[in-house]
Write an enzyme that holds these catalytic residues in place. Structure first.
Site, PDB file in Angstrom:
ATOM      1  N   GLU A  27     -32.580 -31.914  -0.197  1.00 13.16           N
ATOM      2  CA  GLU A  27     -31.467 -32.586  -0.426  1.00 13.16           C
ATOM      3  C   GLU A  27     -30.425 -31.842  -1.053  1.00 13.16           C
ATOM      4  O   GLU A  27     -29.027 -32.470  -1.603  1.00 13.16           O
ATOM      5  CB  GLU A  27     -31.964 -33.811  -1.318  1.00 13.16           C
ATOM      6  CG  GLU A  27     -32.813 -34.680  -0.861  1.00 13.16           C
ATOM      7  CD  GLU A  27     -33.367 -36.014  -1.718  1.00 13.16           C
ATOM      8  OE1 GLU A  27     -33.367 -37.154  -1.274  1.00 13.16           O
ATOM      9  OE2 GLU A  27     -33.530 -35.746  -2.972  1.00 13.16           O
ATOM     10  N   TYR A  31     -19.824 -46.800 -22.806  1.00 14.34           N
ATOM     11  CA  TYR A  31     -20.558 -45.509 -22.669  1.00 14.34           C
ATOM     12  C   TYR A  31     -20.692 -45.228 -21.068  1.00 14.34           C
ATOM     13  O   TYR A  31     -20.251 -44.159 -20.766  1.00 14.34           O
ATOM     14  CB  TYR A  31     -21.680 -45.529 -23.357  1.00 14.34           C
ATOM     15  CG  TYR A  31     -21.425 -45.682 -24.799  1.00 14.34           C
ATOM     16  CD1 TYR A  31     -20.820 -44.943 -25.626  1.00 14.34           C
ATOM     17  CD2 TYR A  31     -21.768 -47.099 -25.326  1.00 14.34           C
ATOM     18  CE1 TYR A  31     -20.677 -45.277 -26.910  1.00 14.34           C
ATOM     19  CE2 TYR A  31     -21.573 -47.394 -26.484  1.00 14.34           C
ATOM     20  CZ  TYR A  31     -20.896 -46.572 -27.236  1.00 14.34           C
ATOM     21  OH  TYR A  31     -20.576 -46.929 -28.650  1.00 14.34           O
TER      22      TYR A  31
HETATM   23 ZN   LIG Z   1     -33.717 -38.537  -3.045  1.00 17.60          ZN
END
Ligand SMILES: [Zn+2]
Length: 210
Positions: free
Chosen positions: A73, A119
């Site tokens: 990835e 936040y």
């Molecule tokens: Zn992934």
């Protein structure tokens, strides 16, 4: 911070994410920009059992220089670094709550998680575009992420999970954690009508902390 310290910090933060259930098995990957390239978690590695000496080292063009082969990835990370000059690190998780939101068909495609807490807004920003579903490894995902990353620090991959950038490794990890908590709050409150931060309150936060 030198490369050795960065390797050790990456292993420590990844182990902490794994220990708290933000990733399971070999899911998730983390990268950090170095003066002479990048470090990224290796393919098929568990965030819970990384070896600082076996992290993948890549050159500035993302060619493999050393360590184990990089995550498949890696292109998600490349898309963020190309789109955002200030990005110093990228975290991709399949964390449960954010991924659950990524499976909802009826969310706002620019703001799938509304501004519930300051936040989340401070860490993730005003928008977090949803990227349409692509099969893992589909090269068409990279330009889609890159286009969204030019206007947002984080994206949500439909039916897959979040990709979050930060100025530093610690910033990116904290933002991924804040995103997961915001997703949990959103899912808890989804059937009610929670009070959201107003547009003016979001503007003030981003002007102050953005
Ligand atoms: Zn992934």
């Amino acid at each position: 911070m030198d490369e050795r310290a960065t390797r050790l910090l990456l292993v420590e933060l990844a182990g902490s994410l794994f220990a708290r259930g933000f990733s399971v098995g070999s899911a998730g990957n983390i990268s950090v920009r170095l003066p002479d390239g990048y470090l990224i978690t290796p393919t098929n590695s568990s965030l819970g059992r990384l070896d600082p000496d076996r992290l993948s080292k890549l050159d500035p063009e993302f060619r493999h220089l050393g360590g184990d082969p990089p995550s498949k990835e890696v292109f998600m990370h490349r898309a963020f670094y190309a789109a955002r000059a200030e990005a110093g690190a990228v975290v991709h998780l399949h964390s449960t709550m954010a991924t659950a939101v990524a499976c909802l068909p009826d969310v706002d495609a620019d703001n799938p998680i509304p501004p519930l807490t300051p936040y989340f807004v401070m860490r993730v920003g005003r928008t977090m575009p949803v990227i349409p579903y692509y099969r893992p490894g589909d090269p068409a995902m990279e330009p889609a992420i890159g286009a969204a990353a030019r206007r947002s620090r984080a994206v949500l991959l439909a039916n897959h999970g979040p990709v979050v950038s930060g100025k530093t490794l610690t910033d990116a990890v904290y933002a991924a954690e804040e995103l997961e908590e915001a997703a949990k709050l959103y899912l808890l409150l989804r059937s009610s009508a929670p009070r959201l931060l107003t547009a003016a309150q979001v503007d003030t936060l981003l002007a102050t902390f953005g």
